[in-house]
Each structure stands twice: as structure tokens, then as C-alpha cells.
Design a protein around this motif. Structure first.
Motif, short mmCIF file in Angstrom:
data_model
loop_
_atom_site.label_atom_id
_atom_site.label_comp_id
_atom_site.label_asym_id
_atom_site.label_seq_id
_atom_site.Cartn_x
_atom_site.Cartn_y
_atom_site.Cartn_z
N PHE A 199 -15.55 -2.17 8.89
CA PHE A 199 -15.57 -0.69 8.84
C PHE A 199 -14.27 -0.19 8.33
O PHE A 199 -13.56 -1.52 8.23
N GLY A 200 -13.83 0.89 8.31
CA GLY A 200 -12.51 1.08 7.81
C GLY A 200 -12.47 2.86 7.45
O GLY A 200 -13.15 3.39 8.21
N GLY A 201 -11.52 3.17 6.51
CA GLY A 201 -11.21 4.48 6.41
C GLY A 201 -11.08 4.73 5.04
O GLY A 201 -10.21 3.87 4.15
N PHE A 202 -10.97 6.07 4.59
CA PHE A 202 -10.41 6.58 3.30
C PHE A 202 -9.15 7.45 3.67
O PHE A 202 -9.21 8.55 4.24
N ALA A 203 -8.16 7.09 3.03
CA ALA A 203 -6.92 7.79 3.05
C ALA A 203 -6.80 8.85 1.96
O ALA A 203 -6.55 7.94 0.78
N SER A 204 -6.83 10.08 1.87
CA SER A 204 -6.73 11.03 0.96
C SER A 204 -5.34 11.03 0.09
O SER A 204 -5.39 11.62 -1.05
N HIS A 205 -4.34 10.56 0.67
CA HIS A 205 -2.83 10.71 0.39
C HIS A 205 -2.48 9.36 0.09
O HIS A 205 -2.85 8.42 0.86
N SER A 206 -1.20 9.08 -0.46
CA SER A 206 -0.28 7.85 -0.60
C SER A 206 0.07 7.51 0.94
O SER A 206 0.39 8.53 1.70
N TRP A 207 -0.06 6.37 1.24
CA TRP A 207 0.64 5.85 2.65
C TRP A 207 2.00 6.21 2.57
O TRP A 207 2.69 5.68 1.59
N GLU A 208 2.45 6.68 3.47
CA GLU A 208 4.09 6.65 3.67
C GLU A 208 4.42 6.02 5.08
O GLU A 208 3.44 6.50 6.02
N VAL A 209 5.58 5.48 5.23
CA VAL A 209 5.88 4.88 6.46
C VAL A 209 6.91 6.16 7.17
O VAL A 209 7.94 6.52 6.54
N ASN A 237 3.34 3.70 10.70
CA ASN A 237 4.81 3.44 11.12
C ASN A 237 5.05 2.07 11.34
O ASN A 237 4.18 1.12 11.46
N HIS A 238 6.32 1.64 11.07
CA HIS A 238 6.83 0.32 11.26
C HIS A 238 8.46 0.47 11.64
O HIS A 238 9.13 0.88 11.07
N GLY A 239 8.47 -0.65 12.67
CA GLY A 239 9.86 -1.05 12.59
C GLY A 239 10.64 0.20 13.61
O GLY A 239 11.78 0.20 13.55
N GLN A 240 10.10 0.68 14.29
CA GLN A 240 10.61 1.86 15.06
C GLN A 240 10.52 1.72 16.66
O GLN A 240 9.44 1.14 17.00
N ILE A 286 0.76 -1.07 0.13
CA ILE A 286 -0.02 -0.04 -0.03
C ILE A 286 0.76 1.29 -0.16
O ILE A 286 0.25 2.33 -0.30
N VAL A 287 2.06 1.09 0.19
CA VAL A 287 2.91 2.38 0.35
C VAL A 287 3.03 3.03 -0.89
O VAL A 287 3.34 2.29 -2.01
N ASN A 288 2.93 4.33 -1.07
CA ASN A 288 3.14 5.12 -2.28
C ASN A 288 2.22 4.62 -3.41
O ASN A 288 2.60 4.66 -4.63
N LYS A 289 0.89 4.17 -3.34
CA LYS A 289 0.05 3.87 -4.31
C LYS A 289 -1.27 4.62 -4.40
O LYS A 289 -1.97 4.36 -5.05
N GLY A 290 -0.90 5.93 -3.89
CA GLY A 290 -2.18 6.77 -3.85
C GLY A 290 -3.10 6.83 -3.01
O GLY A 290 -3.03 5.86 -2.28
N PRO A 291 -3.97 7.49 -2.93
CA PRO A 291 -5.41 7.62 -2.13
C PRO A 291 -6.09 6.23 -1.93
O PRO A 291 -6.08 5.36 -3.16
N CYS A 292 -6.26 5.73 -0.92
CA CYS A 292 -6.86 4.19 -0.63
C CYS A 292 -8.16 4.45 0.27
O CYS A 292 -8.43 5.04 1.12
N ILE A 293 -8.67 3.17 0.08
CA ILE A 293 -9.78 2.82 1.24
C ILE A 293 -9.48 1.54 1.68
O ILE A 293 -8.82 0.45 1.29
#
Length: 474
Positions: A318-328, A363-366, A300-307
Motif C-alpha cells: 500500500f502507499g500514497g501519492f504526494a502531490s508536492h515535494s516533501w519538505e521536513v 518531520n524529523h529530529g524534533q 526524497i526531500v525537494n524532489k517533486g511529487p512522489c509515490i
């Protein structure tokens, strides 16, 4: 004889249609009236030709499977029959005259709320008069059922199907009750639950509802155009009909049944920004790609807006709409177009409140910051949270999520994840389409996080696996 008042009204309604639309409507009426349509006799007989309920039903069952469910055919007939023609002798006729047929089409396809309403009242109940909430509910459920049925029958589901989506029956009820939640009495109160079903609503209240809930008019238009197969391919279709359903990519032939049902897709899609409503592409499915947080991030990272849609172990969706590409990264991201939603047991969308800008977080691996995917609220207290220890999540809202005003979306505050899907919406961003292998940074998110903290840019950002584009999905 046709009185002047009548012929004027009739001509006014006729003039709303383009010439090719008029001939489409004439052709349908002639077919229903069983006319041979020979031009010499046509004008002489035009006033005499009529359509019966039996003819409408026969038109439906001329095929092995009806384009419209029978209750909706009866409702359309009652709507046509309800149109009073000046100069006609009073008393109910079981036959529908050409003028009634044309005025019905004109009011429902081209009319304003005022023109639609008396017909809709008669489609809800033959007798007219104040209507009980229960009658409006039955009409709304019939209407949504008919939309799903006719789009499937006409092969207009755009790559979705009744086989690759969740069963629509609970979705029909959920969407109907969401639309009915907009019914307001003159004093502004909104009756709910069993109270709603027993309340009487008069014509002005229902007119206000049809005006404020555009889905009712859009669904009626789809039922008439696709159900009666008239005016269905002409250019005046508005975007809300063209983008009623998005084109579906990435699910065909993969043996997966989406967590979404057709009514939920229609409803959630209508809340997306207009430029994202034409296409959904499956990026991640826990059943296809496995139950792993690093797999989720990789897809899903850098693939544009997502549901994002989740099912918990209690069956809540249930869920959510992300208006931007996901970035870690250890910061909140996104903007005020993001929203959270519920699909089951209730269908609802919860939008930005203005309270804070905690739209989306990944976020991941921190060591120092929470690791996982979140939307709304704050750390440890998200409106929607999937832990990087995949399989656990929470939806905390006491009483509401600060960012989206959403209630607790899962059955239990801390939930176990049963299944998850992520859909990219709209067109893929340029960077996502570049061919190439995965970046080493996708495999090692810790290295990526360290670089980001050091303020270094990611040199290999463009190196990504190509998007899976399914040919011929439509």
C-alpha cells in the motif's frame, strides 16, 4: 453479390480510417487471408478472401513466442465472426469476410460504447445473451494478461520489465476485480464477491460498464494494435495509450525488483495528474539505500511529487501519492490531488474527501511534534504512517481515514515495515537538478527545523546531490 446496404455500411466504416491506416488494415487482412496481393486479381478476389481462426493463430505462432495468449486470439476471432453482414445468407460461417474484419476494427478502435458492446459481448461469450459475472471476470483477466504479455513481447514496457517488477499474476486478478467492482445492476446495486460471479448481467448493464470504465476500451485497443501489429505507430493514439505506462528511470541494472507489478503501475499511473503520467524515477529503495529514516529523507526531500509504496511484514502492499515535494517541517503540506492506495491484497485508490487538509506530513529530529512520514488522518492516527524510528508504522482507520476515506491499508493496525520505495513522478523540479553537494541541513534536520521555527529561510536550499539519471533506460 454485395447488397447496397452492406456496401454503404462497409464504406462508412472504412471512411473512419486515414488512407495509411486503410492500407495497414488491408495489408493485415491480406496477410491473414494468405493472399499474394497481386494488384490485378486483388479487386476481383477482395470479396472472396476470408480469414479463419487457424490463420489468426498461425499469425500468432509464426514467432517462437506468441504476441497474444491463445485465449485472446480466440476471443478476437469470435468478435470478428459475430458481425452480421446484411444480405449474407444466415447461418454461422467459420470464415471471416473482409467486411467483417474492417467493421470489427472500426468499431473497437474508432467506435463509441454502443458500437463496441455487441462485439465485446461475443468476445466474452460466443453465445451472446445475458452474461454471468464469472464470464466477465475471465474476459477481463484475459484482457489484462494480454496487455502485459503483448507490451513485454513488443518491448514497449518503457524500462519496466517482467524481471524488475513483482510477478503480475496476482496484479492481473487484483486489477480485474477493481474494474469489475464498477459493474452496476439497473437498480444501482453492485454485487460483490461470489454473488458477483453468479449474477446475470444483460447487454445494457455491460454497455454502461464499458462506458464508465475506460480501461476496457484502452486495453482492447492495445491488444489489437500491438497484438495484431496494426495501426500501432500512427498518430491518432490518445494519451491514455501513450501514457498507459510511464517511462521507468533509476532501476535498470541495479538488481532490484520493484514492489509494483505492471497492472498496478498502469492503474496507479492512470490516477495521477495528466502531466505526471509520462515518467517515474526511483528515488529511494530500502533495499538499495538501507533501512534508515534519515536516508529516506535525504533521498526524497525537494524532489517533486512522489509515490510512496510500502510492504508490511504480512505482505500487504500500500502507499500514497504526494502531490508536492516533501519538505521536513512540523506542518501538513500538499493539496487535494494527493491520494492513498492499496496494491495487495486488493488494488484500489482512495481520494480526498474534503473533510480536512491533512494530505501529507514529514518531520524529523524534533522534540515537540511527531517525527515520521504520514498521509491523511491526524497525529497518532494517520491513514498511513512511517515512524522516524524506521521499521514501525501504522494505518489507523476506524472505520475510514478522514482525509481519504481509506480503510486500514496494512494487515495489522500497527505494522512492521518490510520494504519501501519512493518514486518521483513527472519531471524533476528545477531546484532538484542543480549540481552540488548535500546541504549541511540535510545531514542535520534539527538545525533545519530550528531555522524554520525561527522563520529563517534556508540559504543552502539549492545545494543538492545531482539526480541519478539512468541513460538508456527506455
Amino acid at each position: 453479390k454485395m447488397g447496397n446496404a452492406e456496401s454503404n455500411a462497409y464504406q462508412n466504416h472504412l471512411s473512419r480510417f486515414l488512407p495509411e491506416e486503410q492500407s495497414d488494415i488491408d495489408g493485415l487482412f491480406d496477410t491473414l487471408a494468405g493472399s499474394s496481393g497481386s494488384s490485378g486479381a486483388k479487386n476481383a478476389k477482395a470479396a472472396k478472401k476470408t480469414v479463419t481462426l487457424a490463420a489468426l493463430q498461425a499469425r500468432q505462432s509464426a514467432h517462437t513466442r506468441e504476441p497474444l495468449p491463445e485465449p485472446m486470439t480466440a476471443r478476437l476471432y469470435n468478435g470478428m465472426k459475430s458481425i452480421d453482414l446484411p444480405g449474407k445468407s444466415a447461418g454461422p460461417s467459420e470464415q471471416i469476410a473482409k467486411e467483417q474484419f474492417v467493421i470489427f476494427m472500426s468499431n473497437l478502435l474508432k467506435g463509441n460504447a454502443d458500437e463496441k458492446i455487441s462485439i465485446i459481448m461475443r468476445m466474452i461469450a460466443k453465445a451472446g445473451g445475458p452474461l454471468k459475472g464469472k464470464q466477465i471476470q475471465e474476459f477481463t483477466e484475459d484482457l489484462i494478461t494480454s496487455v502485459v504479455h503483448v507490451l513485454s513481447y513488443r518491448k514497449e514496457l518503457k524500462g519496466w520489465s517482467l524481471e524488475n517488477t513483482r510477478d503480475s499474476s496476482s496484479g492481473v486478478k487484483a486489477l480485474a476485480s477493481e474494474l469489475l467492482s464498477e459493474l452496476k445492476l439497473p437498480d444501482g446495486t453492485k454485487p460483490v464477491g461470489s454473488q458477483l460471479l453468479e449474477t446475470n448481467f444483460d447487454q445494457s448493464v455491460i454497455e454502461d460498464w464499458v462506458y464508465r470504465v475506460p480501461q476496457i476500451s484502452v486495453f482492447l485497443s492495445v491488444v489489437i494494435r500491438q497484438g495484431l501489429h496494426v495501426l500501432h505507430s500512427l498518430p491518432d493514439q490518445t494519451n491514455d495509450i501513450l501514457n498507459l505506462l510511464p517511462h521507468c528511470k533509476g532501476i535498470k541494472g541495479r538488481g532490484v525488483v520493484s514492489l509494483f507489478d505492471i497492472p498496478a503501475i498502469i492503474y496507479i499511473n492512470s490516477h495521477l495528474p495528466a502531466e505526471m503520467q509520462h515518467k517515474w524515477q526511483l528515488l529511494f529503495s530500502s533495499r538499495l539505500h538501507g533501512e534508515s529514516f534519515s536516508q529516506l529523507c535525504a533521498h526524497i526531500v525537494n524532489k517533486g511529487p512522489c509515490i510512496v509504496i510500502i510492504r508490511d511484514s504480512d505482505g500487504f502492499l500500500f502507499g500514497g501519492f504526494a502531490s508536492h515535494s516533501w519538505e521536513v517541517k512540523p506542518q501538513f503540506q500538499g493539496d487535494n490531488r494527493c491520494f492513498l492506495f492499496s496494491v495487495f491484497p486488493t488494488l484500489a485508490v482512495y481520494t480526498y474527501t474534503g473533510y480536512n487538509d491533512h494530505y501529507m506530513y514529514l518531520n524529523h529530529g524534533q522534540q515537540t511534534m511527531p517525527n515520521g512520514l504520514g498521509m491523511g488522518g491526524q497525529h497518532g492516527y494517520f491513514g498511513l504512517w512511517i515512524d522516524s524510528d524506521y521499521g514501525k508504522g501504522h494505518s489507523k482507520a476506524k472505520p475510514r481515514c478522514t482525509t481519504y476515506n481509506s480503510p486500514q491499508l496494512s494487515a495489522k493496525e500497527d505494522f512492521t515495515l518490510d520494504a519501501m520505495e519512493v518514486w518521483a513522478v513527472g519531471d524533476a523540479p528545477e531546484s532538484a537538478g542543480r549540481k552540488g553537494k548535500k546541504s549541511i541541513l540535510d545531514v542535520d534536520p534539527q538545525a533545519q527545523a530550528l531555522l524554520e521555527m525561527a522563520g529563517k529561510s534556508r540559504q543552502s536550499e539549492g545545494l543538492r546531490e545531482p539526480m541519478e539519471e539512468d541513460e538508456g533506460d527506455d
